[in-house]
Scaffold this active site. Structure first.
Site, PDB file in Angstrom:
ATOM      1  N   HIS A 110       0.847  -1.201   0.000  1.00  0.00           N
ATOM      2  CA  HIS A 110       0.000   0.000   0.000  1.00  0.00           C
ATOM      3  C   HIS A 110       0.887   1.258   0.000  1.00  0.00           C
ATOM      4  O   HIS A 110       0.650   2.194  -0.762  1.00  0.00           O
ATOM      5  CB  HIS A 110      -0.912  -0.035   1.232  1.00  0.00           C
ATOM      6  N   GLU A 111       1.913   1.222   0.821  1.00  0.00           N
ATOM      7  CA  GLU A 111       2.821   2.380   0.878  1.00  0.00           C
ATOM      8  C   GLU A 111       3.595   2.530  -0.426  1.00  0.00           C
ATOM      9  O   GLU A 111       3.814   3.637  -0.907  1.00  0.00           O
ATOM     10  CB  GLU A 111       3.791   2.246   2.058  1.00  0.00           C
ATOM     11  N   HIS A 168       1.522   4.343  -2.779  1.00  0.00           N
ATOM     12  CA  HIS A 168       1.556   5.804  -2.609  1.00  0.00           C
ATOM     13  C   HIS A 168       2.806   6.392  -3.255  1.00  0.00           C
ATOM     14  O   HIS A 168       2.765   7.468  -3.839  1.00  0.00           O
ATOM     15  CB  HIS A 168       1.563   6.159  -1.120  1.00  0.00           C
ATOM     16  N   GLU A 215      -6.311   6.667  -1.247  1.00  0.00           N
ATOM     17  CA  GLU A 215      -6.253   5.468  -0.404  1.00  0.00           C
ATOM     18  C   GLU A 215      -6.796   4.253  -1.154  1.00  0.00           C
ATOM     19  O   GLU A 215      -6.231   3.172  -1.090  1.00  0.00           O
ATOM     20  CB  GLU A 215      -7.030   5.682   0.891  1.00  0.00           C
TER      21      GLU A 215
END
Ligand SMILES: [Zn+2]
Ligand SMILES: [Zn+2]
Ligand SMILES: [Zn+2]
Ligand SMILES: [Zn+2]
Ligand SMILES: [Zn+2]
Lengths: 507, 189, 135
Positions: free
Chosen positions: A150-151, A154, A234
């Site tokens: 997930h990071e 980003h 997100e």
């Protein structure tokens, strides 16, 4: 990769910088005028504007060139190496391969027992991923992978660039309005105290009200602007996570665990909040325009709805199905997916995640200790001794059995070994072996314990002396076991085999 | 201008356009082929890493599981076969067999709690897990590229260019994840 | 963390899934509020029975909380003579002497209800090996 998202993030960053400059300078001049004597309001306003402009330039430079160190400093993050936490480094490297990132990000651990993670850095070449000790303690391998991916998402989508600049800007606004409120309070009290209200004080009145309003509305506006933009990202980072790991359930179950965790981030400054995987302040600002993150339950639902594949298209379909929103998350032209992405199977994990939250909290603290150069000693009597680095002596007598241990300080301990030792010690008390014929027995060094063992069935037992837990497989054929925690011998008395059918392990 | 000149110019323009297309398509195919080569070398690095890990794993396990000679031998043999494989399809087959053997081995390890608690073994197992994940992720990237190439080789008009310069379809790297199926299902209440 | 009494560096001991901090110099024990909560939860108790803060007047020197270094309150464990130091937000401090008092009192007559919420049993287990395992 979502090219339109990347471009939009770059555009938004520039726009934000300009807007914030305008806002800061105008409010700076207002504040200057409000605080000045009635005779020279405009000169004071100019000074205020200049001061605010200087602050803006400094903030801009910081946010573009030193933001990662500032943010890492704010959160007290420590860089980890492969020796300290091989699994974490491995998971990040896997995601770098999966996402074909040009560089390996630097990896940090934050000394915080609440589970969370964030990424900083203005480009994929110069990025850092931070996870909290609480996350490492709570998550198994697949879950950790989901959060790390997930990071990485980003980073790939350049969300961190925008967020880094926005966070620094927001921080500066909050700082200035705080300064203003403080100085206003100061001047008003001194004026009251001296009771010398000149006639000119009336002219400062309207200015005062305007600037006061600005000081109150400004931060709110900044937050609304900043938080309302950061919700779609997100979902997209979740989509990237599912695609990279090819295992949406990993992130889903990590989010679930994080949501259930009662521990809140203690050391997170409000400017850092939007960086985290899960909003650290979710209990105060639950939803609406103020929420930096979409509701956890919805994110989990979407990930769990991806039953046919782990690709971006699968995520978008699941998103549409769960949220029932008419607008697609992404324009279809943005999807550059070539083949079908299958969901992989769960990976086997050597070290299982802790069961209770007390246990995961203790594990988190152990990770923090290991990162802070504590020495860990497991005494043969079952006591674990954790020695602070500032402890002056080289030798320690066990307070339980008086064995003398030497304290080995080899820099930061390998967190993995610390963890596996602690999870071994945390065997459930209910599984304690009680011997019916000996009525408890007297544990001593090299004691022999008896345990019942039924072949053909999985069984959990724990060493009576040190509590070290074992899982005995149905095919275990030995008659005894030497406890690796304390050296005691556990002897198995075989009960009659009850036809090991149900959980046979043969493939 | 005579009609002949017009026709000539017309043909010349078409020829140039075709040439530009052919050069472009050829370059795209070359780039794709190089990307596939890169992705494949990434896979090979990870496969090599796995082959290097296995003897260590077996060595550590030997001390604990003397009665499981068969399982250990199966792993060693599968590794030797995989290390000797040359073509993509051979490697696919051999690596699948190796994954199966490793799965069997890890299933048997469940019977040896002492081994499972061994720090060396845990570290090696983590390395094995990460290597298998890396193989899987690198394979995904490789297969994506191969699919892209194959589409170009098959579809009109790029198939003509591909045929002219001898671009052939790439081979997918398949690795059945059967090791997971062989592992015992353990559940504690 | 430093010992509130003799300023030695405290050691952290983990036993049976509970952590305590122990001073090797004066044998005192610091029990974190969170750990106390876990212990009580495991024993099915709401709270440790302590006298109200401020109600105890003793001459014993005021000690500083090892976490926030504010002065700690003196409290009595109800129904006993054991004087403890309490930081309301961080935990409890037992002097070396107090500890042995608790152990004696609690291990002497076990028929009585365990007033210390499993505390005595845990401390007993930690500091006296070879005791009978109770189930
Ligand atoms: Zn996020
Ligand atoms: Zn000991
Ligand atoms: Zn033991
Ligand atoms: Zn002391
Ligand atoms: Zn305190």
């Amino acid at each position: 990769m979502f090219w339109s998202v990347i471009a939009a993030n770059k555009r938004k960053t520039v726009l934000l910088i300009v807007l914030m400059g305008f806002f800061l300078i105008s409010s700076g001049s207002m504040i200057g005028m409000a605080l000045a004597d009635a005779q020279h309001p405009y000169a004071a306003g100019l000074i205020g504007a200049a001061a605010a402009g200087a602050v803006w330039v400094v903030m801009l430079l910081v946010s573009l060139f030193a933001s990662d160190s500032v943010l890492l400093g704010l959160t007290h993050a420590r860089e980890v190496t492969r020796d300290m936490y091989p699994q974490l480094i491995n998971v990040v490297e896997e995601m770098v391969i999966a996402g074909s990132l040009p560089h390996m990000p630097r990896i940090f651990v934050v000394d915080d027992p609440s589970p969370n993670a964030f990424a900083v850095g203005k480009s994929p070449e110069k990025s850092c991923i931070c996870v909290t000790a609480g996350l490492l303690a709570l998550c198994d391998r697949d879950e950790l992978q989901g959060v790390v991916a997930h990071e990485i998402g980003h980073i790939m989508n350049r969300d961190v660039l925008y967020m880094t600049v926005a966070a620094t800007m927001l921080g500066s606004i909050l700082f200035i309005s705080d300064m203003f409120v403080r100085s206003f309070r100061y001047t008003s009290t001194t004026r009251l105290a001296s009771r010398s209200r000149r006639a000119g004080g009336g002219a400062a009145g309207p200015l005062l009200i305007v600037s006061l309003l600005l000081a109150i509305i400004g931060p709110i506006l900044a937050r609304v602007l900043y938080f309302s933009i950061s919700r779609r990202r997100e979902y997209l980072a979740d989509a990237t996570s599912a695609r990279l790991t090819r295992y949406p359930e990993g992130l889903a179950s990590a989010l679930e665990k994080i949501g259930q965790s009662p521990v809140m981030l203690s050391a997170a400054p409000s400017a850092v909040a939007p960086f985290y995987t899960v909003n650290p302040y979710r209990q105060h600002i639950s939803s609406g325009a103020f929420a930096t993150h979409p509701p956890l339950s919805e994110r989990i639902q979407i990930l769990r709805a991806m039953s046919h594949g782990a690709g971006y298209t699968d995520y978008l379909k699941a998103y549409a199905r769960v949220t029932r929103r008419r607008r697609a998350l992404l324009p279809p032209a943005d999807l550059t997916e070539r083949g079908k992405v299958d969901i992989r199977q769960a990976s086997r994990d050597g070290c299982s995640a802790p069961a209770t939250r007390a246990e995961s909290l203790r594990r988190a603290r152990d990770i923090i200790r290991a990162l802070n150069d504590f020495a860990f000693i497991t005494c043969a009597c079952g006591l674990r001794i954790k020695v602070a680095p500032e402890y002056p002596k080289d030798r320690i007598a066990c307070p339980r059995c008086s064995r003398v241990h030497s304290v080995q300080r080899s820099g930061a301990a390998a967190v993995g070994s610390v963890l596996s030792a602690s999870s071994a010690m945390g065997a459930p008390a209910a599984a304690r072996v009680v011997c019916p014929d000996q009525g408890g027995g007297h544990p001593s060094e090299r004691a022999v314990q008896e345990a019942r063992f039924v072949p053909g069935r999985w069984q959990k037992i724990a060493c009576e002396i040190c509590g070290h837990g074992y899982e005995i497989s149905p095919r275990f054929s030995g008659k005894r076991l030497v406890c690796s925690g304390c050296g005691a011998v556990i002897r198995f008395s075989r009960a009659a085999g009850q036809g090991g059918g149900s959980s046979d392990i043969s493939a | 201008m005579s009609a002949g000149t017009i026709v000539f110019i017309f043909l010349a323009v078409i020829a140039v356009a075709v040439l530009i297309y052919v050069v472009g398509a050829y370059n795209a195919l070359v780039i794709l082929r190089n990307q596939i080569k890169n992705a494949w070398s990434q896979i090979e690095v990870q496969l090599k890493r796995r082959h290097d890990l296995i003897p260590n794993l077996v060595e550590v396990a030997k001390g604990y599981m003397s009665h499981e000679r068969q399982t250990l031998e199966a792993v060693t043999q599968a590794r030797a076969k995989a290390a000797g494989a040359k073509s993509v399809s051979d490697i696919s087959r051999a690596e699948t067999a190796l994954s199966g053997a490793i799965g069997q081995f890890l299933a048997v390890v469940e019977n040896y709690p002492d081994l499972k608690a061994n720090q060396n073994f845990l570290a090696l197992q983590e390395e094995l897990t990460t290597t298998e994940n890396r193989i899987a992720f690198a394979r995904q990237a490789y297969n994506d590229q191969v699919l892209f190439l194959n589409n170009k080789v098959e579809m009109f008009p790029s198939n003509i260019v591909a045929g002219m310069f001898g671009f052939r379809k790439g081979q997918f790297f398949e690795l059945e994840e059967q090791s997971e199926r062989a592992a015992p299902r353990v559940s504690f209440g | 963390m430093k010992c509130p009494q003799c300023s030695d560096i405290l050691l952290t001991l983990e036993f049976d899934r509970i952590e305590i901090d122990y001073c090797p110099g004066c044998r005192g024990v610091w029990l974190d509020a969170g750990e106390l909560g876990i212990l009580l939860e495991r024993d099915g108790k709401e709270a440790l029975l302590l006298s109200a803060p401020g109600s105890v007047r003793r001459k014993e020197k005021k000690r500083a909380c090892p976490i926030c270094s504010r002065g700690m309150e003196k409290v009595l464990m109800t129904g006993s003579d054991v004087l403890l130091d309490e930081c309301p937000s961080h935990g409890l401090w037992f002097d070396g002497g107090e500890l042995s008092k608790i152990l004696e009192a609690e291990c002497g007559d076990r028929g009585e209800e365990d007033r210390t919420g499993g505390l005595a049993r845990l401390l007993d287990e930690i500091f006296t090996p070879g005791k009978e395992e109770r189930t």
